[in-house]
Design a protein around this motif. Structure first.
Motif, PDB file in Angstrom:
ATOM      1  N   TYR A 181       0.777  -1.169   0.117  1.00  0.00           N
ATOM      2  CA  TYR A 181       0.235   0.024   0.038  1.00  0.00           C
ATOM      3  C   TYR A 181       0.684   1.196  -0.193  1.00  0.00           C
ATOM      4  O   TYR A 181       1.657   1.394   0.970  1.00  0.00           O
ATOM      5  N   VAL A 182       0.676   1.900  -1.030  1.00  0.00           N
ATOM      6  CA  VAL A 182       1.687   2.967  -1.142  1.00  0.00           C
ATOM      7  C   VAL A 182       0.944   4.508  -0.253  1.00  0.00           C
ATOM      8  O   VAL A 182      -0.013   4.725  -0.445  1.00  0.00           O
ATOM      9  N   ASP A 183       1.799   4.714   0.517  1.00  0.00           N
ATOM     10  CA  ASP A 183       1.492   5.843   1.576  1.00  0.00           C
ATOM     11  C   ASP A 183       0.790   7.093   0.554  1.00  0.00           C
ATOM     12  O   ASP A 183       1.353   7.316  -0.469  1.00  0.00           O
ATOM     13  N   ASN A 207      -4.893   2.486  -3.005  1.00  0.00           N
ATOM     14  CA  ASN A 207      -3.295   2.666  -3.168  1.00  0.00           C
ATOM     15  C   ASN A 207      -2.674   1.349  -3.025  1.00  0.00           C
ATOM     16  O   ASN A 207      -1.244   1.440  -2.879  1.00  0.00           O
ATOM     17  N   SER A 208      -3.265   0.279  -3.565  1.00  0.00           N
ATOM     18  CA  SER A 208      -2.360  -1.006  -3.952  1.00  0.00           C
ATOM     19  C   SER A 208      -1.389  -0.626  -4.813  1.00  0.00           C
ATOM     20  O   SER A 208      -1.971  -0.222  -6.270  1.00  0.00           O
ATOM     21  N   ARG A 209      -0.536  -1.319  -4.890  1.00  0.00           N
ATOM     22  CA  ARG A 209       0.739  -1.586  -5.859  1.00  0.00           C
ATOM     23  C   ARG A 209       1.305  -2.596  -5.824  1.00  0.00           C
ATOM     24  O   ARG A 209       1.518  -3.176  -4.897  1.00  0.00           O
ATOM     25  N   LEU A 210       1.870  -3.401  -6.919  1.00  0.00           N
ATOM     26  CA  LEU A 210       2.785  -4.391  -6.761  1.00  0.00           C
ATOM     27  C   LEU A 210       4.080  -3.730  -6.836  1.00  0.00           C
ATOM     28  O   LEU A 210       4.491  -2.917  -7.796  1.00  0.00           O
ATOM     29  N   SER A 211       4.992  -3.964  -5.948  1.00  0.00           N
ATOM     30  CA  SER A 211       6.285  -3.320  -5.562  1.00  0.00           C
ATOM     31  C   SER A 211       7.276  -3.908  -6.972  1.00  0.00           C
ATOM     32  O   SER A 211       7.978  -3.012  -7.032  1.00  0.00           O
ATOM     33  N   CYS A 212       6.988  -4.685  -7.649  1.00  0.00           N
ATOM     34  CA  CYS A 212       7.904  -4.966  -8.548  1.00  0.00           C
ATOM     35  C   CYS A 212       7.490  -4.072  -9.731  1.00  0.00           C
ATOM     36  O   CYS A 212       8.561  -4.147 -10.734  1.00  0.00           O
ATOM     37  N   GLN A 213       6.447  -3.247  -9.833  1.00  0.00           N
ATOM     38  CA  GLN A 213       6.114  -2.458 -10.806  1.00  0.00           C
ATOM     39  C   GLN A 213       6.541  -1.034 -10.907  1.00  0.00           C
ATOM     40  O   GLN A 213       6.365   0.017 -11.441  1.00  0.00           O
ATOM     41  N   ALA A 220      13.519  10.613  -7.199  1.00  0.00           N
ATOM     42  CA  ALA A 220      12.301  11.264  -6.721  1.00  0.00           C
ATOM     43  C   ALA A 220      11.368  10.462  -5.722  1.00  0.00           C
ATOM     44  O   ALA A 220      10.758  11.056  -5.052  1.00  0.00           O
ATOM     45  N   LEU A 221      11.819   9.098  -5.610  1.00  0.00           N
ATOM     46  CA  LEU A 221      11.367   8.346  -4.742  1.00  0.00           C
ATOM     47  C   LEU A 221      12.204   8.108  -3.381  1.00  0.00           C
ATOM     48  O   LEU A 221      11.707   7.470  -2.397  1.00  0.00           O
ATOM     49  N   ASP A 222      13.109   9.177  -3.186  1.00  0.00           N
ATOM     50  CA  ASP A 222      13.519   9.235  -1.719  1.00  0.00           C
ATOM     51  C   ASP A 222      12.767   9.451  -0.747  1.00  0.00           C
ATOM     52  O   ASP A 222      12.354  10.596  -0.748  1.00  0.00           O
ATOM     53  N   GLY A 223      12.511   8.647   0.158  1.00  0.00           N
ATOM     54  CA  GLY A 223      11.523   8.829   1.276  1.00  0.00           C
ATOM     55  C   GLY A 223      10.343   8.127   1.203  1.00  0.00           C
ATOM     56  O   GLY A 223       9.627   8.382   2.188  1.00  0.00           O
ATOM     57  N   LEU A 224      10.049   7.459   0.185  1.00  0.00           N
ATOM     58  CA  LEU A 224       8.888   6.631   0.054  1.00  0.00           C
ATOM     59  C   LEU A 224       8.595   5.829   1.006  1.00  0.00           C
ATOM     60  O   LEU A 224       9.573   5.204   1.605  1.00  0.00           O
ATOM     61  N   VAL A 225       7.303   5.708   1.428  1.00  0.00           N
ATOM     62  CA  VAL A 225       6.762   5.048   2.703  1.00  0.00           C
ATOM     63  C   VAL A 225       5.679   4.021   1.843  1.00  0.00           C
ATOM     64  O   VAL A 225       4.635   4.370   1.142  1.00  0.00           O
ATOM     65  N   VAL A 226       5.770   2.724   2.317  1.00  0.00           N
ATOM     66  CA  VAL A 226       4.929   1.722   1.744  1.00  0.00           C
ATOM     67  C   VAL A 226       4.694   0.996   2.959  1.00  0.00           C
ATOM     68  O   VAL A 226       5.217   0.574   3.854  1.00  0.00           O
ATOM     69  N   ARG A 227       3.365   0.343   2.981  1.00  0.00           N
ATOM     70  CA  ARG A 227       2.826  -0.405   4.031  1.00  0.00           C
ATOM     71  C   ARG A 227       2.402  -1.900   3.311  1.00  0.00           C
ATOM     72  O   ARG A 227       2.000  -2.036   2.007  1.00  0.00           O
ATOM     73  N   LEU A 228       2.796  -2.913   4.230  1.00  0.00           N
ATOM     74  CA  LEU A 228       2.534  -4.201   3.760  1.00  0.00           C
ATOM     75  C   LEU A 228       1.240  -4.814   4.267  1.00  0.00           C
ATOM     76  O   LEU A 228       1.081  -4.453   5.443  1.00  0.00           O
TER      77      LEU A 228
END
Length: 106
Positions: free
Chosen positions: A52-54, A81-87, A93-101
């Motif tokens: 889940y992408v923040d 906000n679901s994504r497959l992290s392989c994609q 630009a994604l420095d600081g990205l937060v994702v939840r499992l």
């Protein structure tokens, strides 16, 4: 290198440095983040790298392509906000990205 924070379902955080050009899934696997199974190795053929992408990062990570949308149907409790992290490709630009499992991969 950009840093990505993975937050497990129980709240445990894992901050990893990710090489630009890798996928978010590859960064998780290389850093042994629990909860990213990556059964297909990043071929977008399973849903075992579901995250889940923040909300603050949704625009920067983009929207899923049609193939990813189809695979998300197999994910555990998909949300807007679901994504497959392989994609998701790591960039500066994604420095600081937060994702939840999710609770589990499926």
């Amino acid at each position: 290198m950009p840093k990505i924070t993975f937050i497990e379902n129980d709240g445990t955080e894992h901050v990893v440095e990710a090489e630009v050009g890798l996928s978010v899934m590859e960064a998780a696997v290389r850093n042994m983040v629990p909860g990213i199974d990556a059964d297909c190795g990043g071929a977008c053929a399973c849903a075992t790298c579901h995250v889940y992408v923040d909300e603050a990062w949704r625009d920067k990570t983009g929207k899923p392509e049609a193939m990813e949308e189809s695979m998300l149907d197999f994910a555990y409790e998909p949300k807007e906000n679901s994504r497959l992290s392989c994609q998701i490709t790591v960039s500066e630009a994604l420095d600081g990205l937060v994702v939840r499992l999710p609770e589990f991969q499926g």
